[in-house]
Design an enzyme around this catalytic site. Structure first.
Site, PDB file in Angstrom:
ATOM      1  N   LYS A  88       0.875  -1.034  -0.238  1.00 23.31           N
ATOM      2  CA  LYS A  88       0.220  -0.005   0.246  1.00 23.31           C
ATOM      3  C   LYS A  88       0.903   1.432  -0.165  1.00 23.31           C
ATOM      4  O   LYS A  88       0.136   2.528  -0.365  1.00 23.31           O
ATOM      5  CB  LYS A  88      -0.897   0.037   1.406  1.00 23.31           C
ATOM      6  CG  LYS A  88      -2.268  -1.085   1.450  1.00 23.31           C
ATOM      7  CD  LYS A  88      -2.881  -1.146   2.487  1.00 23.31           C
ATOM      8  CE  LYS A  88      -3.018  -2.299   2.536  1.00 23.31           C
ATOM      9  NZ  LYS A  88      -3.569  -3.224   4.376  1.00 23.31           N
ATOM     10  N   GLU A 148       7.315   1.780  -6.054  1.00 20.15           N
ATOM     11  CA  GLU A 148       7.543   1.553  -4.699  1.00 20.15           C
ATOM     12  C   GLU A 148       8.126   2.719  -4.019  1.00 20.15           C
ATOM     13  O   GLU A 148       7.864   3.790  -4.466  1.00 20.15           O
ATOM     14  CB  GLU A 148       9.027   0.882  -5.534  1.00 20.15           C
ATOM     15  CG  GLU A 148       9.077  -0.988  -5.255  1.00 20.15           C
ATOM     16  CD  GLU A 148       8.831  -1.438  -3.529  1.00 20.15           C
ATOM     17  OE1 GLU A 148       7.850  -0.617  -2.659  1.00 20.15           O
ATOM     18  OE2 GLU A 148       8.647  -2.974  -3.368  1.00 20.15           O
ATOM     19  N   ASP A 149       7.112   2.552  -2.749  1.00 21.96           N
ATOM     20  CA  ASP A 149       7.811   3.289  -1.900  1.00 21.96           C
ATOM     21  C   ASP A 149       9.366   3.238  -1.544  1.00 21.96           C
ATOM     22  O   ASP A 149       9.824   4.549  -0.836  1.00 21.96           O
ATOM     23  CB  ASP A 149       6.863   3.055  -0.894  1.00 21.96           C
ATOM     24  CG  ASP A 149       7.102   1.702  -0.062  1.00 21.96           C
ATOM     25  OD1 ASP A 149       7.428   0.571  -0.838  1.00 21.96           O
ATOM     26  OD2 ASP A 149       6.389   1.502   1.159  1.00 21.96           O
ATOM     27  N   PHE A 186      14.175   4.167  10.138  1.00 22.28           N
ATOM     28  CA  PHE A 186      12.898   3.907   9.883  1.00 22.28           C
ATOM     29  C   PHE A 186      11.769   5.190   9.921  1.00 22.28           C
ATOM     30  O   PHE A 186      11.898   6.131  10.258  1.00 22.28           O
ATOM     31  CB  PHE A 186      12.331   2.745  10.831  1.00 22.28           C
ATOM     32  CG  PHE A 186      10.634   2.897  10.601  1.00 22.28           C
ATOM     33  CD1 PHE A 186      11.069   0.960   9.434  1.00 22.28           C
ATOM     34  CD2 PHE A 186       9.470   2.620  11.046  1.00 22.28           C
ATOM     35  CE1 PHE A 186      10.152   0.578   8.916  1.00 22.28           C
ATOM     36  CE2 PHE A 186       8.101   1.947  10.048  1.00 22.28           C
ATOM     37  CZ  PHE A 186       8.859   0.634   9.554  1.00 22.28           C
ATOM     38  N   ASP A 192       3.634   3.477   6.326  1.00 20.43           N
ATOM     39  CA  ASP A 192       2.923   3.076   7.556  1.00 20.43           C
ATOM     40  C   ASP A 192       4.012   3.021   9.012  1.00 20.43           C
ATOM     41  O   ASP A 192       5.367   2.524   8.120  1.00 20.43           O
ATOM     42  CB  ASP A 192       1.602   2.222   7.654  1.00 20.43           C
ATOM     43  CG  ASP A 192       2.423   0.770   6.993  1.00 20.43           C
ATOM     44  OD1 ASP A 192       3.381   0.509   6.272  1.00 20.43           O
ATOM     45  OD2 ASP A 192       1.969  -0.307   8.551  1.00 20.43           O
ATOM     46  N   ARG A 248       0.302   6.610   7.347  1.00 21.99           N
ATOM     47  CA  ARG A 248       0.150   6.865   5.792  1.00 21.99           C
ATOM     48  C   ARG A 248       0.198   8.051   5.563  1.00 21.99           C
ATOM     49  O   ARG A 248       0.429   9.088   4.861  1.00 21.99           O
ATOM     50  CB  ARG A 248      -0.355   5.753   5.233  1.00 21.99           C
ATOM     51  CG  ARG A 248       0.010   4.390   5.488  1.00 21.99           C
ATOM     52  CD  ARG A 248      -1.183   3.718   4.577  1.00 21.99           C
ATOM     53  NE  ARG A 248      -0.661   2.406   5.025  1.00 21.99           N
ATOM     54  CZ  ARG A 248       0.094   1.504   4.358  1.00 21.99           C
ATOM     55  NH1 ARG A 248       1.458   1.813   3.638  1.00 21.99           N
ATOM     56  NH2 ARG A 248       0.325   0.434   5.109  1.00 21.99           N
TER      57      ARG A 248
HETATM   58  P1  5GP Z   1      13.465  -4.780   1.222  1.00 23.56           P
HETATM   59  O1  5GP Z   1      11.750  -6.326   0.617  1.00 23.56           O
HETATM   60  O2  5GP Z   1      13.525  -3.726   0.175  1.00 23.56           O
HETATM   61  O3  5GP Z   1      13.697  -5.497   2.457  1.00 23.56           O
HETATM   62  O4  5GP Z   1      11.570  -4.279   2.262  1.00 23.56           O
HETATM   63  C1  5GP Z   1      11.039  -3.249   1.491  1.00 23.56           C
HETATM   64  C2  5GP Z   1       9.592  -2.994   2.191  1.00 23.56           C
HETATM   65  O5  5GP Z   1       9.748  -2.733   3.529  1.00 23.56           O
HETATM   66  C3  5GP Z   1       8.930  -0.859   1.340  1.00 23.56           C
HETATM   67  O6  5GP Z   1       7.641  -1.379   0.776  1.00 23.56           O
HETATM   68  C4  5GP Z   1       8.341  -1.420   2.679  1.00 23.56           C
HETATM   69  O7  5GP Z   1       7.233  -2.222   3.220  1.00 23.56           O
HETATM   70  C5  5GP Z   1       9.151  -1.904   4.488  1.00 23.56           C
HETATM   71  N1  5GP Z   1      10.550  -1.018   4.675  1.00 23.56           N
HETATM   72  C6  5GP Z   1      11.268  -0.629   4.529  1.00 23.56           C
HETATM   73  N2  5GP Z   1      12.269   0.164   5.393  1.00 23.56           N
HETATM   74  C7  5GP Z   1      11.284   0.640   5.550  1.00 23.56           C
HETATM   75  C8  5GP Z   1      10.677   1.869   6.150  1.00 23.56           C
HETATM   76  O8  5GP Z   1      11.758   2.381   6.727  1.00 23.56           O
HETATM   77  N3  5GP Z   1       9.821   2.670   6.621  1.00 23.56           N
HETATM   78  C9  5GP Z   1       8.203   1.484   6.224  1.00 23.56           C
HETATM   79  N4  5GP Z   1       7.405   2.062   6.671  1.00 23.56           N
HETATM   80  N5  5GP Z   1       8.435   0.832   5.334  1.00 23.56           N
HETATM   81  C10 5GP Z   1       9.378   0.364   5.335  1.00 23.56           C
END
Ligand code: 5GP
Length: 186
Positions: free
Chosen positions: A47, A103-104, A156, A163, A169
């Site tokens: 999301k 992607e976020d 983070f 979120d 969010r």
């Molecule tokens: P990855 O697979 O690259 O470790 O993680 C990607 C996902 O982890 C992102 O799409 C997000 O949902 C979550 N994520 C990673 N770091 C953060 C952060 O600093 N804040 C938030 N809210 N989500 C994060």
């Protein structure tokens, strides 16, 4: 960088809404130039990327279409499980289309790597990645990022679609969240 915001206790703004909008406009204009004369199919990873997608979309001048995919990559809180599950797949075929995955945030790279492999198996004409945020210091799996909003250190963050346990969010800024154990008291 903005200071602490009233009503958003202990959350420090890392990027203000204005800074984000400026960067999003730059990315949209880059995409407009690179895909000139073509149409682009944006795939939003739910999301967290929903607000980033909406803002990019409204700045693009190209012909566009949009689809959504929902993945679950963090089982609880701020700790990665390393496991990626699709909880909502795309509605439309991407075969032969110029796709941009929106992607976020890219952290370890596990989620994005999984998604790119999945999408490439569906034979798009091309696949590029736009991410609002990139945390390169946390990378486990290498990934190629074509458009990056901001690089951030290992913190983070929440807000602008991102979120913590489904909260925050709606914050207009991207904010630093205090330590996970602290956040229950935020
Ligand atoms: P990855 O697979 O690259 O470790 O993680 C990607 C996902 O982890 C992102 O799409 C997000 O949902 C979550 N994520 C990673 N770091 C953060 C952060 O600093 N804040 C938030 N809210 N989500 C994060």
């Amino acid at each position: 960088m903005a200071g602490e915001k009233s009503g958003e206790k202990k959350l420090k703004s890392l990027f203000t809404a204005e800074q984000i909008q400026q960067r999003v406009r730059q990315i949209a204009s880059e995409i407009d130039q690179q895909y000139a004369g073509r149409s682009v199919h944006l795939v939003c990873v739910l999301k967290g990327a929903c607000i980033f997608l909406a803002d990019i979309l409204r700045h693009l001048r190209l012909e566009t279409s949009v689809d959504f995919i929902c993945v679950w990559s963090y089982e609880q809180g701020a700790t990665s499980s390393g496991e990626v599950r699709i909880t909502k797949d795309l509605d439309h075929s991407i075969a032969g289309r110029d796709v941009i995955l929106v992607e976020d945030i890219v952290d370890t790279g596990l989620t994005l790597n999984y998604l790119c492999q999945l999408l490439l198996r569906r034979n798009p004409q091309s696949l590029r990645v736009a991410t609002l945020l990139d945390k390169p210091s946390r990378r486990i799996q290498p990934v190629k990022l074509d458009y990056v909003g901001f690089e951030i250190p290992d913190h983070f963050v929440v807000g602008y679609g991102l979120d913590y346990q489904q909260r925050y969010r709606n914050l207009p800024d991207i904010c630093l969240l205090p330590d996970a154990e602290e956040s229950e008291r935020v």
